[in-house]
Enzyme design. Structure first.
Site, PDB file in Angstrom:
ATOM      1  N   ARG A   1       0.843  -1.195   0.000  1.00  0.00           N
ATOM      2  CA  ARG A   1       0.000   0.000   0.000  1.00  0.00           C
ATOM      3  C   ARG A   1       0.876   1.242   0.000  1.00  0.00           C
ATOM      4  O   ARG A   1       0.985   1.939   1.017  1.00  0.00           O
ATOM      5  CB  ARG A   1      -0.923  -0.003   1.211  1.00  0.00           C
ATOM      6  CG  ARG A   1      -1.864  -1.190   1.260  1.00  0.00           C
ATOM      7  CD  ARG A   1      -2.756  -1.109   2.478  1.00  0.00           C
ATOM      8  NE  ARG A   1      -3.668  -2.250   2.546  1.00  0.00           N
ATOM      9  CZ  ARG A   1      -4.616  -2.406   3.466  1.00  0.00           C
ATOM     10  NH1 ARG A   1      -4.756  -1.481   4.416  1.00  0.00           N
ATOM     11  NH2 ARG A   1      -5.405  -3.451   3.457  1.00  0.00           N
TER      12      ARG A   1
ATOM     13  N   ASP B   1       2.263   4.938  -0.256  1.00  0.00           N
ATOM     14  CA  ASP B   1       1.617   6.184   0.146  1.00  0.00           C
ATOM     15  C   ASP B   1       1.564   7.195  -0.990  1.00  0.00           C
ATOM     16  O   ASP B   1       2.113   6.983  -2.075  1.00  0.00           O
ATOM     17  CB  ASP B   1       2.359   6.797   1.334  1.00  0.00           C
ATOM     18  CG  ASP B   1       2.136   6.030   2.623  1.00  0.00           C
ATOM     19  OD1 ASP B   1       1.124   5.312   2.713  1.00  0.00           O
ATOM     20  OD2 ASP B   1       2.974   6.152   3.536  1.00  0.00           O
TER      21      ASP B   1
ATOM     22  N   TYR C   1      13.150  -1.836  -1.044  1.00  0.00           N
ATOM     23  CA  TYR C   1      12.847  -0.433  -1.299  1.00  0.00           C
ATOM     24  C   TYR C   1      14.131   0.333  -1.600  1.00  0.00           C
ATOM     25  O   TYR C   1      15.212  -0.031  -1.136  1.00  0.00           O
ATOM     26  CB  TYR C   1      12.176   0.209  -0.084  1.00  0.00           C
ATOM     27  CG  TYR C   1      10.734  -0.183   0.119  1.00  0.00           C
ATOM     28  CD1 TYR C   1       9.707   0.532  -0.500  1.00  0.00           C
ATOM     29  CD2 TYR C   1      10.394  -1.255   0.945  1.00  0.00           C
ATOM     30  CE1 TYR C   1       8.381   0.180  -0.307  1.00  0.00           C
ATOM     31  CE2 TYR C   1       9.069  -1.607   1.146  1.00  0.00           C
ATOM     32  CZ  TYR C   1       8.067  -0.889   0.510  1.00  0.00           C
ATOM     33  OH  TYR C   1       6.754  -1.246   0.713  1.00  0.00           O
TER      34      TYR C   1
ATOM     35  N   ARG D   1      11.086   5.227   5.303  1.00  0.00           N
ATOM     36  CA  ARG D   1      11.238   6.685   5.283  1.00  0.00           C
ATOM     37  C   ARG D   1      11.830   7.195   6.601  1.00  0.00           C
ATOM     38  O   ARG D   1      12.597   8.170   6.603  1.00  0.00           O
ATOM     39  CB  ARG D   1       9.898   7.351   4.988  1.00  0.00           C
ATOM     40  CG  ARG D   1       9.435   7.141   3.540  1.00  0.00           C
ATOM     41  CD  ARG D   1       7.992   7.577   3.353  1.00  0.00           C
ATOM     42  NE  ARG D   1       7.805   8.978   3.704  1.00  0.00           N
ATOM     43  CZ  ARG D   1       6.600   9.546   3.839  1.00  0.00           C
ATOM     44  NH1 ARG D   1       5.501   8.823   3.695  1.00  0.00           N
ATOM     45  NH2 ARG D   1       6.514  10.830   4.148  1.00  0.00           N
TER      46      ARG D   1
END
Length: 255
Positions: free
Chosen positions: A50, A52, A110, A208
């Site tokens: 999911r 952002d 990522y 993040r």
């Protein structure tokens, strides 16, 4: 009924994330509508992650079921003719009936891009986080081993997460300078820094927050050897700021 797996690349700038929402345009909604237009069937599209608002993907994975006779590998070509230019189906294929893009996933990779420069870049404004202060890449690299392995990453979890456990395993993490990837001529003090993190799963905003913490290490606000104490504290206030969404890319999903 067939089960089709899609590998999707997208620029998340113009979308309110991946996950379908009532009053916003999302990547999932746009792809779902394209599939329904192509097949003439209602589509239940399931995604692996999911992502952002503003987050990008090189390898988002999704699946859907269909009675269509279109060959599995041809869905990519057909759907790309119906999708906007900032969403591309890289691959499509038939998979087993029990494949589920979310629950069959064993891990993800990522990438986070940091543009370290005194001046902004018009071309990178939606693709990399701008950091004005000089960053010490060697100090950032020294912090990386402390993240490896299984830990309680509560200090790197945003509020609002409803996961049952905060323990995750990071299997790989690296930082490198890739200034050759910068678009056009840049000043000597400009650097493009790539952080890559892979693991069995990630908490809400975890990558993040790791990126933001490493930026603090790079500019001297946090010492690289403070990382174990921050992890052990399980205190979100001890870690760095949450880095901007537009620097984050979902690179690959492992099955």
């Amino acid at each position: 009924m067939r089960n089709i797996k899609l590998t999707i690349e997208y620029d998340g700038t113009n979308y309110h994330g991946w996950q379908s929402q009532t009053n916003a345009v999302t990547v999932q909604d746009v792809v779902k509508r394209a599939i329904e237009s192509l097949t003439g069937e209602d589509c239940d599209l399931v995604g692996s992650s999911r992502t952002d608002v503003g987050v990008h993907a090189l390898g988002q994975v999704a699946n859907f079921h269909t009675n269509s006779g279109i060959p599995g590998e041809k869905f990519a070509y057909a759907l790309n003719n119906l999708l906007p230019e900032d969403i591309v189906i890289r691959e499509s294929e038939d998979v087993s009936p029990d494949f589920h893009a979310r629950f069959s996933s064993k891990g993800k990779k990522y990438r986070y891009l940091i543009y370290n420069s005194r001046k902004p870049s018009a071309l990178l404004r939606n693709r990399a986080a701008l950091v004005h202060l000089p960053l010490d890449i060697e100090a950032m690299q020294k912090a990386l081993p402390y993240f490896l392995g299984r830990h309680d990453f509560s200090a790197f979890r945003a509020s609002g997460s409803d996961t049952k456990t905060s323990e995750r395993t990071i299997t790989g993490i690296s930082i490198s300078e890739n200034s050759n990837a910068l678009p056009g001529p840049c000043s000597k003090d400009s650097k493009l820094i790539e952080l890559e993190v892979s693991g069995d799963g990630f908490l809400y905003n975890m990558v993040r927050i790791i990126a933001g913490t490493l930026i603090y290490v790079g500019n001297g606000k946090i010492k690289y050897d403070d990382i174990p104490a921050i992890i052990e504290s399980r205190d979100r206030r001890r870690a760095g700021q949450t880095a901007p969404a537009h620097g984050l890319y979902l690179v690959e999903v492992y099955f």
